[in-house]
Design an enzyme around this catalytic site. Structure first.
Site, PDB file in Angstrom:
ATOM      1  N   SER A 100       5.969   2.759  -3.511  1.00  0.00           N
ATOM      2  CA  SER A 100       6.688   3.559  -2.518  1.00  0.00           C
ATOM      3  C   SER A 100       6.065   4.941  -2.379  1.00  0.00           C
ATOM      4  O   SER A 100       5.905   5.664  -3.362  1.00  0.00           O
ATOM      5  CB  SER A 100       8.166   3.713  -2.890  1.00  0.00           C
ATOM      6  OG  SER A 100       8.817   4.537  -1.943  1.00  0.00           O
ATOM      7  N   VAL A 123       3.908   9.313  -8.497  1.00  0.00           N
ATOM      8  CA  VAL A 123       2.630   8.647  -8.791  1.00  0.00           C
ATOM      9  C   VAL A 123       2.014   8.103  -7.504  1.00  0.00           C
ATOM     10  O   VAL A 123       0.808   8.226  -7.277  1.00  0.00           O
ATOM     11  CB  VAL A 123       2.814   7.537  -9.853  1.00  0.00           C
ATOM     12  CG1 VAL A 123       1.514   6.763 -10.068  1.00  0.00           C
ATOM     13  CG2 VAL A 123       3.285   8.128 -11.172  1.00  0.00           C
ATOM     14  N   CYS A 124       2.837   7.523  -6.631  1.00  0.00           N
ATOM     15  CA  CYS A 124       2.322   6.965  -5.365  1.00  0.00           C
ATOM     16  C   CYS A 124       1.769   8.069  -4.464  1.00  0.00           C
ATOM     17  O   CYS A 124       0.717   7.908  -3.838  1.00  0.00           O
ATOM     18  CB  CYS A 124       3.419   6.182  -4.656  1.00  0.00           C
ATOM     19  SG  CYS A 124       3.990   4.742  -5.583  1.00  0.00           S
ATOM     20  N   ASP A 125       2.467   9.195  -4.404  1.00  0.00           N
ATOM     21  CA  ASP A 125       2.005  10.346  -3.633  1.00  0.00           C
ATOM     22  C   ASP A 125       0.651  10.811  -4.180  1.00  0.00           C
ATOM     23  O   ASP A 125      -0.305  11.009  -3.419  1.00  0.00           O
ATOM     24  CB  ASP A 125       3.047  11.462  -3.718  1.00  0.00           C
ATOM     25  CG  ASP A 125       2.608  12.738  -3.024  1.00  0.00           C
ATOM     26  OD1 ASP A 125       3.019  12.945  -1.867  1.00  0.00           O
ATOM     27  OD2 ASP A 125       1.853  13.536  -3.632  1.00  0.00           O
ATOM     28  N   THR A 165      -2.184   8.263  -3.412  1.00  0.00           N
ATOM     29  CA  THR A 165      -2.578   8.304  -2.001  1.00  0.00           C
ATOM     30  C   THR A 165      -3.432   9.533  -1.724  1.00  0.00           C
ATOM     31  O   THR A 165      -4.481   9.449  -1.069  1.00  0.00           O
ATOM     32  CB  THR A 165      -1.328   8.271  -1.103  1.00  0.00           C
ATOM     33  OG1 THR A 165      -0.582   7.090  -1.426  1.00  0.00           O
ATOM     34  CG2 THR A 165      -1.706   8.258   0.368  1.00  0.00           C
TER      35      THR A 165
END
Length: 166
Positions: free
Chosen positions: A54, A59-61, A64
């Site tokens: 998500s 961590v995803c931010d 990316t």
């Protein structure tokens, strides 16, 4: 068979496991304007596909941003981020991110990418954190299924694989 956990709990991955050397499976995902995007839309380029659970998590931010800041500077490499987030949430994140050329696509509609690449986390209906490098001839040259879904991928190995792909 790939084994992953999410917050320490075992997760069932649905779909087909992809390995280096495989021909890249096709898929259809949605852009932020709800238009369809396929693997074929980026033919002739090396693709670094960064898969995240998500976009609205730390961590995803970071994943990316890191791939877009580092790998997008490599000639003929297109960085693609795919998650099961709604396209509207992705659009909001893209507007706030400050990244100009980020490509974030949604697999929410039918989990086409998730099933083709074996990253559909059955228990959560999210995508398992993973990285795939696909060369300009649609051959998979690098695969990482991150063992624990809240951990970071190996950025250095993925970026090196993208540099080495033709």
């Amino acid at each position: 068979m790939v084994k992953v956990t999410f917050k320490g709990h075992p997760i069932s991955l649905l779909g087909n496991e992809v390995k280096a050397g495989d021909q890249a499976p096709g898929f259809t995902v949605l852009a932020n304007d709800l238009s369809e995007v396929t693997l074929a839309d980026s033919n002739g380029k090396v693709r670094l596909i960064s898969v995240i659970p998500s976009i609205d998590t730390g961590v995803c931010d970071q994943q990316t941003r890191k791939f877009n800041e580092e790998a997008s500077q490599i000639d003929n490499v297109q960085v693609i981020t795919i998650s099961a987030d709604l396209p509207f949430a992705q659009k909001r994140w893209c507007a706030a991110s400050g990244l100009e050329h980020v490509k974030v696509y949604s697999d929410h509609r039918d989990l086409s990418f998730a099933e083709a690449y074996g990253v559909h986390m059955k228990e959560l209906r999210l995508l398992a954190r993973s990285v795939f490098v696909i060369d300009s001839q649609d051959k998979v040259t690098y695969v990482e299924y991150v063992n624990e879904g809240t951990d970071h991928p190996n950025y250095e190995k993925a970026i090196e694989a993208a540099k080495a792909a033709k």
